[in-house]
Design a protein around this motif. Structure first.
Motif, PDB file in Angstrom:
ATOM      1  N   ASP A  60      -4.052   4.988   0.599  1.00 50.72           N
ATOM      2  CA  ASP A  60      -3.463   6.016  -0.255  1.00 50.72           C
ATOM      3  C   ASP A  60      -2.471   5.396  -1.227  1.00 50.72           C
ATOM      4  OD1 ASP A  60      -4.919   7.798   1.162  1.00 50.72           O
ATOM      5  OD2 ASP A  60      -3.267   8.653   2.294  1.00 50.72           O
ATOM      6  N   VAL A  61      -2.562   5.844  -2.498  1.00 51.98           N
ATOM      7  CA  VAL A  61      -1.639   5.317  -3.520  1.00 51.98           C
ATOM      8  C   VAL A  61      -0.837   6.431  -4.166  1.00 51.98           C
ATOM      9  CG1 VAL A  61      -3.089   3.310  -3.994  1.00 51.98           C
ATOM     10  CG2 VAL A  61      -3.462   5.427  -5.278  1.00 51.98           C
ATOM     11  N   HIS A 111       5.098   6.649   2.482  1.00 48.21           N
ATOM     12  CA  HIS A 111       3.810   6.571   3.176  1.00 48.21           C
ATOM     13  C   HIS A 111       4.059   6.682   4.674  1.00 48.21           C
ATOM     14  CE1 HIS A 111      -0.067   5.110   4.598  1.00 48.21           C
ATOM     15  NE2 HIS A 111      -0.547   5.181   3.361  1.00 48.21           N
ATOM     16  N   GLN A 154       5.969   2.719   2.391  1.00 45.81           N
ATOM     17  CA  GLN A 154       6.028   2.416   0.967  1.00 45.81           C
ATOM     18  C   GLN A 154       6.160   3.704   0.163  1.00 45.81           C
ATOM     19  OE1 GLN A 154       2.383   0.246   0.425  1.00 45.81           O
ATOM     20  NE2 GLN A 154       3.371  -1.751   0.737  1.00 45.81           N
ATOM     21  N   LEU A 187       5.278   6.313  -2.662  1.00 47.50           N
ATOM     22  CA  LEU A 187       4.099   6.769  -3.396  1.00 47.50           C
ATOM     23  C   LEU A 187       4.532   7.877  -4.352  1.00 47.50           C
ATOM     24  CD1 LEU A 187       1.489   7.154  -0.488  1.00 47.50           C
ATOM     25  CD2 LEU A 187       1.990   5.113  -1.843  1.00 47.50           C
ATOM     26  N   THR A 218      -6.916   8.426  -2.739  1.00 45.55           N
ATOM     27  CA  THR A 218      -7.410   7.127  -2.259  1.00 45.55           C
ATOM     28  C   THR A 218      -8.484   6.646  -3.226  1.00 45.55           C
ATOM     29  OG1 THR A 218      -7.168   8.106  -0.057  1.00 45.55           O
ATOM     30  CG2 THR A 218      -8.095   5.896  -0.170  1.00 45.55           C
ATOM     31  N   GLY A 236      -7.416   8.894 -10.061  1.00 53.37           N
ATOM     32  CA  GLY A 236      -6.603   7.688 -10.196  1.00 53.37           C
ATOM     33  C   GLY A 236      -6.701   7.088 -11.585  1.00 53.37           C
ATOM     34  N   LEU A 295      -3.539   4.796 -11.706  1.00 55.88           N
ATOM     35  CA  LEU A 295      -3.248   4.308 -10.360  1.00 55.88           C
ATOM     36  C   LEU A 295      -4.181   3.164 -10.001  1.00 55.88           C
ATOM     37  CD1 LEU A 295      -2.903   7.774  -8.577  1.00 55.88           C
ATOM     38  CD2 LEU A 295      -1.051   6.302  -9.394  1.00 55.88           C
ATOM     39  N   SER A 296      -3.643   2.128  -9.391  1.00 56.15           N
ATOM     40  CA  SER A 296      -4.456   0.983  -8.984  1.00 56.15           C
ATOM     41  C   SER A 296      -5.067   1.260  -7.615  1.00 56.15           C
ATOM     42  CB  SER A 296      -3.596  -0.287  -8.902  1.00 56.15           C
ATOM     43  OG  SER A 296      -3.065  -0.600 -10.182  1.00 56.15           O
ATOM     44  N   LEU A 346      -6.640   0.643  -3.906  1.00 53.31           N
ATOM     45  CA  LEU A 346      -6.336  -0.287  -2.830  1.00 53.31           C
ATOM     46  C   LEU A 346      -7.467  -0.199  -1.794  1.00 53.31           C
ATOM     47  CD1 LEU A 346      -4.372  -2.260  -1.406  1.00 53.31           C
ATOM     48  CD2 LEU A 346      -3.277  -0.258  -0.359  1.00 53.31           C
TER      49      LEU A 346
END
Length: 934
Positions: free
Chosen positions: A205-206, A227, A232, A234, A254, A265, A270-271, A273
């Motif tokens: 998840d970003v 997160h 982390q 988000l 995601t 994304g 958004l990058s 992952l």
């Protein structure tokens, strides 16, 4: 026409038999009409399916996994398997009577197909329609390969369901919604709860997304969330794609493992992952506690960790649709992979327009909506497959050379390595000899080569003359999935590469499924070899085929389970409850006729063994009819030309009219590709019109000495024309019997019925007499009444005299012309007419044919009333019991109630007839003692 190339993975099943039975019938009909016909045979290399089957075989026989062999060693094993199994498919096609052009047989891994595939790839690349990119693809972790959309099956789950995917050590719960809290950064008591059915993707998840107009989260716009697993930060983003009324209105994002999330994304920069590896284990970004373990084992660990951290907010049943790989049975994952893609939008628009313009016709037309919908939503086509068996992609990585501008890998495409090296030199500005090229190890999607099959089979790109000569073609296919995937791909690539459609008409026939509603599949083991129906097979041999196949132990256990089943095609439960004596021999023609009788255009097909056996009995009926006809013709019979044939009696004129109508209906059925109309017409003509009526009606005339010339000539025409009408669907029987017929004088005879002229409706039109046929229907009604009277009074051998009386003069004249056939068909003695107004003979049984027609049958002296009355009483008691039971049933609705009411009426009518007969017998007893039946 090209055969839809069957997968070379083993043997053909009844689904293939249906396809080729329809195709062969159409091919033979066109050939008999004098058309030049090319029907190309071939088979598909079936990349994923074949590799899976050979891998199973290697493990079963040698205990070896694919990766323990070199690529060359494995491919040798596949070719050996293909050489062993490919011949079996040809044998099956020959057993089914397929009149293919065997000199043109091809395989999608042949040299010609390989040249076509490489040429197509290079041309599409040079035209900017093929490119390499890192995108989400549907991935089978069990196969370790990308798969096509058509190989993703949607499995609906009503709620919690236990499944055990391949490679997973224990069952996994699907259909559960897990609610997870994402704490709001800087606010200890604030959190955003999201629901997910895939907790194993939480490490990827970003972001968390909400709808911009959802008031519950408006105060959190622009805030950061923690997160729940890593801590982390988000971003909480807003997106109109979020459905605020579903769940909590908040969703996890995601991008590396969800197509919808990937689009979201991309919109928000958004990058992605990636947290799941190609083999289905967790990747290194998940941390040491998850890395390397199976993703569904990780699912349980993640849920447990959330519970321990106090961030699990709920777990409940949740209806969902689970994507499953049809090839491996594994749950499909969406992974980011660098693959080759075909741009489909422009080609798809042309394919859609081809149907709109009428250049391409879909039959039945109900599929046009699906066709347009699919092309309106078509995406780019991933054609890379991580396999060893298939056409290796003709693309080369230029090692150490970045692509211009973006720093990505540098790839070139060529028909050969030398051509690719020239392209690399031009691209990099360096001498080709100094560059290191590595060919892409992946192979092309099997659908890519099969989409080129109609072209490569005729020599494209080396030869193009046949394309112009034979196109456009008709084509048959099964099911809308294959229509959209295979036919759609052919139309796109064909128009792009050759500038023309591969065919002008696509005919979709019924799909054959097993007793569980599953598509026939060799990997499922639910197939039945058509030869087992043709030649018959004992139970032991059916069971042995399970153990000699490539089923794993779990599948074999299911296949061996005995469950009652009365349908073909069968799931592999071929045990004593199904066929205690195996499958009886039915013959090729019976199987073909049964398959074609379900129609070329329809829904799923269920074919029972008794139905095929019924068609075998129909074949026997035709055989016996020809024996009778040949005896009636005698030695030295010389057929007259059909145009000179003149019927000598009304019943001769009637059968010729029926024969002309049969030719007309068969022609209509073939023109419209409604083969069920053809089989129904042929069955009705041979069984009812010819055997049940005409052959019986003409026996008195044939018994006369000397025999009149008319009936034998009519019999010959019925046999000759009837067999030619039958030949496309029953080629073996028609050939055997047609060869026994005398030849018409004048002109060279056709060497075979398959190239004899197919009877046309126009050539027989002069025989048609609809009014005569309508009149003979009245005669047949009288025959049925006479037979019913004989049955009521138990007249077995006696031939009673009969009188007919009609109040209409025209009907009197009609019956006058058919008195002899009426007597023969009604199994009666002399038949006469009773003038209108004349009193009925005393002591004769009587019955109504219609409001204007009555029949009288002499029974006095033929029936013993004292013996018959108890029998009638017993029959009446039995029928009354049936009537009472049916009347006592609770009324239902719809068709079942309609059938019940019809049965009630039928029983009441039968009781009335018995009462009338009993009354008549009692009257006979009162008048005089019965001498007994003579």
């Amino acid at each position: 026409m090209c055969i839809p190339p069957p997968n070379v993975t083993g043997a053909l099943h009844l689904g293939h038999a249906l396809t080729v039975a329809i195709q062969d019938a159409l091919v033979r009909w066109h050939r008999m009409r004098g058309d030049q016909v090319l029907w190309v045979p071939g088979s598909d290399h079936a990349g994923i399916a074949t590799q899976a089957v050979v891998e199973k075989q290697l493990w079963k026989e040698r205990g070896v996994r694919r990766h323990e062999l070199s690529r060359e060693e494995f491919l040798r094993a596949v070719w050996q398997w293909k050489d062993a199994k490919g011949g079996e498919i040809c044998e099956q096609l020959r057993a089914l009577g397929c009149s293919l052009d065997w000199g043109r047989e091809c395989f999608t891994m042949d040299v010609g197909s390989s040249v076509a595939v490489t040429e197509a790839f290079v041309r599409l690349y040079n035209e900017g329609l093929l490119y390499r990119s890192r995108q989400l693809v549907s991935w089978s972790c069990a196969l370790r390969s990308a798969i096509s959309d058509v190989e993703v099956q949607s499995r609906p789950l009503a709620g919690r369901t236990e499944l055990q995917p391949p490679g997973c050590p224990s069952p996994v719960s699907f259909g559960l919604l897990i609610s997870v809290a994402f704490p709001v950064d800087g606010e200890p008591d604030a959190e955003v709860v999201v629901g997910t059915t895939r907790p194993e993707t939480l490490p990827g998840d970003v972001a968390v997304a909400v709808h911009p107009d959802d008031p519950r989260y408006s105060h959190l716009h622009g805030r950061q969330l923690r997160h729940p697993l890593t801590g982390q930060l988000l971003p909480l983003i807003t997106d109109t794609a979020v459905q605020p009324h579903e769940g909590t209105g908040a969703v996890k994002v995601t991008p590396a493992h969800s197509p919808a999330d990937a689009e979201m994304g991309a919109r928000h920069g958004l990058s992605p992952l990636s947290v799941i590896e190609e083999d289905g284990t967790m990747a290194s970004p998940c941390g040491d506690w998850l890395q390397g373990i199976h993703r569904f084992v990780a699912r349980e660990k993640i849920v447990l960790a959330l519970r321990e951290q106090g961030l699990l907010r709920g777990l409940q049943d949740h209806p969902m649709v689970l994507p499953v790989c049809s090839r491996s049975g594994d749950v499909v994952e969406y992974l980011l992979k660098s693959q080759w893609f075909v741009r489909c939008q422009e080609m798809g628009d042309r394919a859609a327009q081809a149907v709109v313009s009428g250049a391409l016709e879909l039959c039945p037309s109900s599929h046009q909506k699906s066709w347009q919908h699919w092309f309106a939503h078509i995406g780019d086509w991933c054609i890379s497959r991580q396999l060893w068996w298939g056409h290796q992609i003709p693309a080369y990585l230029v090692v150490g050379e970045p692509s211009e501008g973006d720093g990505e890998e540098c790839w070139v495409v060529g028909r050969s390595e030398a051509e690719a090296r020239q392209a690399a030199a031009a691209l990099t500005g360096k001498p080709g000899a100094e560059l290191t090229l590595e060919r892409d190890a992946d192979v092309l999607d099997t659908w890519f080569s099969s989409a080129l099959f109609p072209f490569s089979a005729l020599g494209w790109p080396r030869e193009t003359s046949d394309l112009a000569r034979f196109y456009p073609l008709s084509l048959l296919e099964t099911g809308s999935d294959l229509l959209l995937f295979w036919v759609g791909r052919m139309v796109m690539l064909g128009t792009q590469l050759t500038g023309q459609l591969p065919f002008s008409k696509v005919l979709l026939h019924s799909m054959v499924r097993d007793g569980q509603g599953r598509k026939m599949s060799k990997s499922l083991g639910n197939v039945l070899d058509p030869r087992d129906v043709i030649h018959g097979v004992e139970l032991q041999e059916l069971q042995a085929k399970l153990t000699t196949g490539n089923l794993d132990p779990a599948e074999l256990a299911i296949a061996a389970a005995a469950q009652p089943c009365r349908h073909l095609p069968l799931p592999p439960r071929l045990q004593k409850k199904n066929f205690p004596h195996g499958i009886p021999e039915c013959g090729t023609d019976a199987l073909r006729f049964a398959l074609c009788s379900h129609g070329a255009q329809g829904r799923d097909l269920h074919l029972s063994v008794p139905e095929v056996l019924g068609c075998r009995r129909f074949c026997n009926k035709i055989w016996n009819a020809l024996r009778f006809i040949l005896r009636a013709l005698g030695e030295g019979f010389v057929p007259h030309p059909s145009e000179e044939l003149c019927p000598s009696s009304p019943v001769d004129a009637w059968i010729l009219s029926r024969l002309a109508l049969a030719a007309q209906e068969c022609e209509r059925g073939f023109v419209t590709q409604e083969l069920s109309l053809v089989t129904h017409t042929l069955h009705h003509f041979w069984l009812h019109s010819l055997c049940d009526i005409y052959l019986e009606a003409v026996k008195p005339a044939l018994a006369r000495v000397p025999c009149p010339q008319g009936p034998p000539q009519v019999l010959f025409s019925c046999a000759d024309i009837g067999l030619r009408l039958l030949a496309p669907v029953m080629p073996f029987l028609a050939e055997e019997l047609w060869q026994r017929l005398p030849r018409r004088p004048g002109g060279p005879p056709a060497p075979s019925v398959c190239v004899a002229p197919y009877p046309s409706a126009r050539s027989l039109e002069h025989w048609r007499q609809p009014e005569l046929e309508w009149g003979f229907c009245r005669v047949q009604e009288a025959v049925q009444v006479l037979r019913a009277l004989r049955a009521t009074y138990q007249l077995t051998r006696a031939r009673p005299r009969v009188l007919l009386q009609s109040s209409e003069p025209e009907e009197q004249g009609l019956f006058q012309a058919f008195l002899e056939p009426l007597g023969a068909l009604g199994h009666c003695g002399a038949v006469g007419l009773l003038l209108p107004g004349t009193a009925a003979p005393s002591g004769w049984a009587q019955a109504s044919v219609s409001d204007t027609i009555r029949v009288y049958m002499e029974i006095q002296g033929l029936v013993d009333p004292q013996a018959q009355l108890p029998l009638l009483a017993a029959r009446r008691q039995k029928l009354q019991k049936q009537l009472d039971g049916l009347a006592a049933q609770t009324p239902s609705e719809g068709e079942a109630e309609t059938q019940r009411q019809q049965r009630l009426s039928s029983l009441q009518l039968e009781l009335s007839k018995l009462d009338q007969a009993a009354s008549h017998l009692r009257q006979l007893m009162d008048d005089a003692p019965s001498p007994g039946e003579r």
